[in-house]
Design an enzyme around this catalytic site. Structure first.
Site, PDB file in Angstrom:
ATOM      1  N   THR A  90       0.834  -1.203   0.000  1.00 49.24           N
ATOM      2  CA  THR A  90       0.000   0.000   0.000  1.00 49.24           C
ATOM      3  C   THR A  90       0.870   1.255   0.000  1.00 49.24           C
ATOM      4  O   THR A  90       0.566   2.230  -0.688  1.00 49.24           O
ATOM      5  CB  THR A  90      -0.959   0.009   1.203  1.00 49.24           C
ATOM      6  OG1 THR A  90      -1.760  -1.183   1.146  1.00 49.24           O
ATOM      7  CG2 THR A  90      -1.865   1.221   1.199  1.00 49.24           C
ATOM      8  N   CYS A  91       1.955   1.226   0.737  1.00 49.07           N
ATOM      9  CA  CYS A  91       2.845   2.390   0.822  1.00 49.07           C
ATOM     10  C   CYS A  91       3.477   2.702  -0.530  1.00 49.07           C
ATOM     11  O   CYS A  91       3.518   3.853  -0.951  1.00 49.07           O
ATOM     12  CB  CYS A  91       3.936   2.146   1.863  1.00 49.07           C
ATOM     13  SG  CYS A  91       3.303   1.728   3.493  1.00 49.07           S
TER      14      CYS A  91
END
Length: 161
Positions: A48-49
């Site tokens: 996600t990052c």
């Protein structure tokens, strides 16, 4: 206790990587007298990052700085060498300041830490974004789930600038 709008950021020392090697920068060095967009991620190179959160800030770099922001910075509980590699890998080097909070001192002091031991990650940063003016938080967005980057994403933050 989690930091709130109107609070000063806690004093701590971050690590960064420069062409000359590891460098230490204090909260005052980064935030004093400046308008800074700060976002926190659970970890460099995590899905996600890397795929959702960081790219929004990189793509909106010019729009964010056009609104009077001096610095866009990302913080994670990773060492400075991992953060430096992530900066190079994403093409964000020189556009986003990558702050290593290797021991989690900053996120703990700000109440923005999260225990992700169940996933083998240990103590990490909650996913968040903030506008910080002269060291004081003027906007703060914290995700309910570390796997989402909606409330703390660049689009939401742009609305707040």
């Amino acid at each position: 206790m989690t930091i709130s709008v109107g609070d000063k950021l806690p004093e701590t020392t971050f690590k960064t990587v420069t062409a000359d090697g590891a460098n230490s920068q204090t909260t005052a060095d980064i935030f004093a007298g400046k308008k800074v967009v700060l976002f926190g991620v659970p970890g460099a190179f995590t899905p996600t990052c890397s795929n959702n959160h960081l790219p929004g800030y990189l793509e909106n770099h010019d729009a964010i700085t056009a609104r009077g922001v001096d610095t866009i910075a990302v913080v994670a509980v990773n060492d400075q060498f991992v953060m430096g590699a992530w900066a190079r890998h994403t093409g964000a080097e020189g556009k986003i300041l990558f702050l290593a909070d290797g021991n989690g001192d900053f996120v703990r002091a700000a109440g923005l830490d999260i225990d992700l031991s169940g996933g083998g990650l240990g103590t990490r940063s909650k996913r968040f974004s903030a506008i910080v003016e002269d060291g004081k938080v003027t906007a703060l967005n914290i995700e309910d789930s570390p796997g989402q980057a909606v409330e703390s994403g660049a689009a939401k933050l742009l609305e707040q600038l």
